[in-house]
Scaffold this motif. Structure first.
Motif, PDB file in Angstrom:
ATOM      1  N   UNK A   1     -47.081  -2.967   2.102  1.00  0.00           N
ATOM      2  CA  UNK A   1     -46.806  -3.115   0.685  1.00  0.00           C
ATOM      3  C   UNK A   1     -45.523  -3.903   0.400  1.00  0.00           C
ATOM      4  N   UNK A   2     -45.594  -4.774  -0.584  1.00  0.00           N
ATOM      5  CA  UNK A   2     -44.400  -5.458  -1.113  1.00  0.00           C
ATOM      6  C   UNK A   2     -44.635  -5.702  -2.587  1.00  0.00           C
ATOM      7  N   UNK A   3     -43.566  -5.982  -3.308  1.00  0.00           N
ATOM      8  CA  UNK A   3     -43.711  -6.288  -4.735  1.00  0.00           C
ATOM      9  C   UNK A   3     -43.004  -7.587  -5.090  1.00  0.00           C
ATOM     10  N   UNK A   4     -43.622  -8.332  -5.993  1.00  0.00           N
ATOM     11  CA  UNK A   4     -42.971  -9.515  -6.558  1.00  0.00           C
ATOM     12  C   UNK A   4     -42.410  -9.140  -7.922  1.00  0.00           C
ATOM     13  N   UNK A   5     -41.105  -9.314  -8.067  1.00  0.00           N
ATOM     14  CA  UNK A   5     -40.449  -8.934  -9.325  1.00  0.00           C
ATOM     15  C   UNK A   5     -40.069 -10.108 -10.208  1.00  0.00           C
ATOM     16  N   UNK A   6     -39.996 -11.286  -9.628  1.00  0.00           N
ATOM     17  CA  UNK A   6     -39.627 -12.461 -10.425  1.00  0.00           C
ATOM     18  C   UNK A   6     -40.270 -13.674  -9.795  1.00  0.00           C
ATOM     19  N   UNK A   7     -40.016 -14.841 -10.388  1.00  0.00           N
ATOM     20  CA  UNK A   7     -40.596 -16.061  -9.834  1.00  0.00           C
ATOM     21  C   UNK A   7     -39.583 -16.704  -8.893  1.00  0.00           C
ATOM     22  N   UNK A   8     -39.832 -16.548  -7.588  1.00  0.00           N
ATOM     23  CA  UNK A   8     -38.937 -17.147  -6.594  1.00  0.00           C
ATOM     24  C   UNK A   8     -39.600 -18.315  -5.894  1.00  0.00           C
ATOM     25  N   UNK A   9     -39.017 -18.696  -4.774  1.00  0.00           N
ATOM     26  CA  UNK A   9     -39.437 -19.916  -4.063  1.00  0.00           C
ATOM     27  C   UNK A   9     -39.545 -19.614  -2.577  1.00  0.00           C
ATOM     28  N   UNK A  10     -40.015 -20.575  -1.795  1.00  0.00           N
ATOM     29  CA  UNK A  10     -39.858 -20.458  -0.350  1.00  0.00           C
ATOM     30  C   UNK A  10     -38.695 -21.348   0.043  1.00  0.00           C
ATOM     31  N   UNK A  11     -37.501 -20.760   0.055  1.00  0.00           N
ATOM     32  CA  UNK A  11     -36.274 -21.482   0.406  1.00  0.00           C
ATOM     33  C   UNK A  11     -35.693 -20.949   1.712  1.00  0.00           C
ATOM     34  N   UNK A  12     -36.542 -20.275   2.523  1.00  0.00           N
ATOM     35  CA  UNK A  12     -36.013 -19.632   3.720  1.00  0.00           C
ATOM     36  C   UNK A  12     -35.491 -20.647   4.746  1.00  0.00           C
ATOM     37  N   UNK A  13     -34.463 -20.215   5.481  1.00  0.00           N
ATOM     38  CA  UNK A  13     -33.978 -20.968   6.640  1.00  0.00           C
ATOM     39  C   UNK A  13     -34.784 -20.507   7.855  1.00  0.00           C
ATOM     40  N   UNK A  14     -35.094 -21.432   8.763  1.00  0.00           N
ATOM     41  CA  UNK A  14     -35.809 -21.024   9.985  1.00  0.00           C
ATOM     42  C   UNK A  14     -34.820 -20.435  10.995  1.00  0.00           C
ATOM     43  N   UNK A  15     -35.348 -19.670  11.942  1.00  0.00           N
ATOM     44  CA  UNK A  15     -34.502 -19.168  13.029  1.00  0.00           C
ATOM     45  C   UNK A  15     -34.009 -20.310  13.921  1.00  0.00           C
ATOM     46  N   UNK A  16     -34.802 -21.355  13.986  1.00  0.00           N
ATOM     47  CA  UNK A  16     -34.403 -22.532  14.787  1.00  0.00           C
ATOM     48  C   UNK A  16     -33.108 -23.109  14.203  1.00  0.00           C
ATOM     49  N   UNK A  17     -33.103 -23.290  12.882  1.00  0.00           N
ATOM     50  CA  UNK A  17     -31.909 -23.813  12.200  1.00  0.00           C
ATOM     51  C   UNK A  17     -30.736 -22.850  12.318  1.00  0.00           C
ATOM     52  N   UNK A  18     -31.021 -21.558  12.105  1.00  0.00           N
ATOM     53  CA  UNK A  18     -29.947 -20.562  12.102  1.00  0.00           C
ATOM     54  C   UNK A  18     -29.274 -20.469  13.466  1.00  0.00           C
ATOM     55  N   UNK A  19     -30.072 -20.592  14.539  1.00  0.00           N
ATOM     56  CA  UNK A  19     -29.497 -20.528  15.889  1.00  0.00           C
ATOM     57  C   UNK A  19     -28.565 -21.717  16.114  1.00  0.00           C
ATOM     58  N   UNK A  20     -28.982 -22.871  15.610  1.00  0.00           N
ATOM     59  CA  UNK A  20     -28.115 -24.048  15.711  1.00  0.00           C
ATOM     60  C   UNK A  20     -26.825 -23.803  14.920  1.00  0.00           C
ATOM     61  N   UNK A  21     -26.971 -23.266  13.715  1.00  0.00           N
ATOM     62  CA  UNK A  21     -25.808 -22.999  12.874  1.00  0.00           C
ATOM     63  C   UNK A  21     -24.854 -21.991  13.502  1.00  0.00           C
TER      64      UNK A  21
END
Ligand SMILES: *Cc1c(COP(=O)(O)O)cnc(C)c1O
Length: 384
Positions: free
Chosen positions: A233-253
């Motif tokens: 279960x999950x809920x959507x409460x507002x209108x968001x986006x897919x702005x996620x960072x990947x783990x590939x990018x985060x590991x580099x960072x």
């Protein structure tokens, strides 16, 4: 060509990325959480929200602060278009504040004057976005005073400024703002390929930005409006986006962040060396702000119209000599998109004059003294 900016990738960076590729998670895994913790620790702040670009970070920062149609967002003309566009994404009206002709940051005298007028006209901004141009903090103490007096929110666009400090506090501590945004584009101080982060001391804003970066969805049981129907279960409460960072990018960072101090040291040494070698040359060198220690994303000189036939000629000669000079920035209010919204030449004379004279010299952690000497030689040839 000696580029104006360039990433520094080490064997450790490569190993960090490869180990993610061999792991179970390519995105939304443990590397993003670790990178967020490391960014937050560096800023001495509770929350960092990593996203796929600083542009996305600016957008969800504006949304979390409630910016919408009928609201106003102010920034400076001397920035990348993203600092203004985030207001337009939210349907807000964008306006600009003149820059200080010495530091190229938002001029707080012009800001106060514009706020007083706006108060009389009922057109006060909801959000003001000062930009720490080149890595040097704006006069945040003054901006924070004005924010309290005129009741607007502040987002620091610190895309250039990770590792910089202001009044001995790290940029990103958010003592003088609601949210601070960083960019990890390859030309910036550290990189994740594409990426950005929003940091804040306000837990509610952090939570709101975490939901907005992933479709407005929450999986937090304490936030549910209905009873959970099961583990899925999950809920959507507002209108968001897919702005996620990947783990590939985060590991580099995460790996890059461990070398931030070394990058800053080299950038500061190169900037000091430009200052020394170019003292007495016909170009104007960058000004310093008391209390601010720059991360030196950019080293910008000004080429007045009467030097070397003007900036455009000097730019062409340096490019022909293999020097990747650039211009930061074309005044945003003069972009065709903003002209169509009613702005025009003469609206912000100090920003426009700056924009006509600015020339960014190469500056990055991998630049050698010899390359820097080549740049200086070409500049002196091109301007004499
Ligand atoms: C680079 C930059 C941005 C946008 O960053 P991205 O990560 O490329 O989206 C925004 N503002 C300023 C001042 C920048 O220099």
């Amino acid at each position: 060509m000696i580029p104006y900016g360039r990433q520094q990738i080490s064997e450790d960076d490569i190993s960090a990325v490869v180990s993610v590729l061999r792991s179970d998670f390519l995105t939304q895994g443990p590397a993003v959480a670790r990178f967020e913790e490391a960014i937050a620790a560096r800023c001495g702040i509770a929350d960092a929200v990593a996203v796929n670009s600083a542009t996305s970070a600016l957008h969800i920062a504006c949304m979390a602060l409630g910016l919408g149609p009928g609201d106003r967002l102010w920034t400076v003309p001397n920035t990348f278009v993203a600092s203004a566009n985030c207001g337009r994404y939210c349907g807000a009206t964008v306006d600009f504040v003149e820059i200080d002709p010495a530091t190229y940051n938002m001029d707080t005298v012009s800001l106060e004057k514009k706020l007083i007028e706006a108060e009389q006209n009922g057109t006060l901004p909801r959000i003001v976005i000062p930009v720490h141009f080149g890595g040097q903090s704006c006069d945040m103490q003054r901006i924070a005073e004005l924010a309290r007096r005129f009741k607007f929110s502040v987002i620091e666009d610190a895309s250039h400024a990770i590792g910089g400090s202001y009044l001995d506090k790290p940029v990103g501590c958010c003592e003088f703002s609601d949210i601070t945004v960083f960019s990890f584009h390859p030309v910036k101080i550290i990189t994740t390929g594409e990426g950005g982060a929003a940091v804040t001391a306000d837990a509610n804003l952090a939570q709101s930005m975490r939901e907005l970066r992933t479709h407005g969805i929450t999986r937090d049981p304490s936030r549910m409006e209905r009873n959970s129907e099961g583990g899925w279960y999950y809920e959507q409460h507002g209108l968001g986006y897919n702005y996620r960072m990947t783990d590939i990018s985060a590991a580099l960072g995460e790996s890059q962040l461990t070398r931030l101090d070394g990058f800053l040291e080299r950038r500061r040494a190169l900037a000091a060396r430009y200052d020394t070698i170019l003292a007495g040359s016909p170009v104007k060198l960058p000004g310093r702000i008391e209390g601010a220690s720059s991360s030196w994303h950019l080293y910008v000189v000004r080429v007045p119209a009467d030097v070397g036939g003007g900036r455009a000629k000097v730019y062409e000669r340096m490019r022909a000599a293999g020097i990747g000079v650039n211009v930061h920035y074309i005044a945003v209010h003069l972009q065709p998109y903003y002209l169509a919204l009613g702005f025009g030449p003469g609206d912000f004379p100090a920003s426009e004059l700056y924009s006509e004279e600015a020339l960014t010299l190469p500056l990055h952690a991998g630049l050698t003294d010899e390359q820097q000497d080549t740049v200086v030689h070409a500049l002196l040839e091109a301007t004499h």
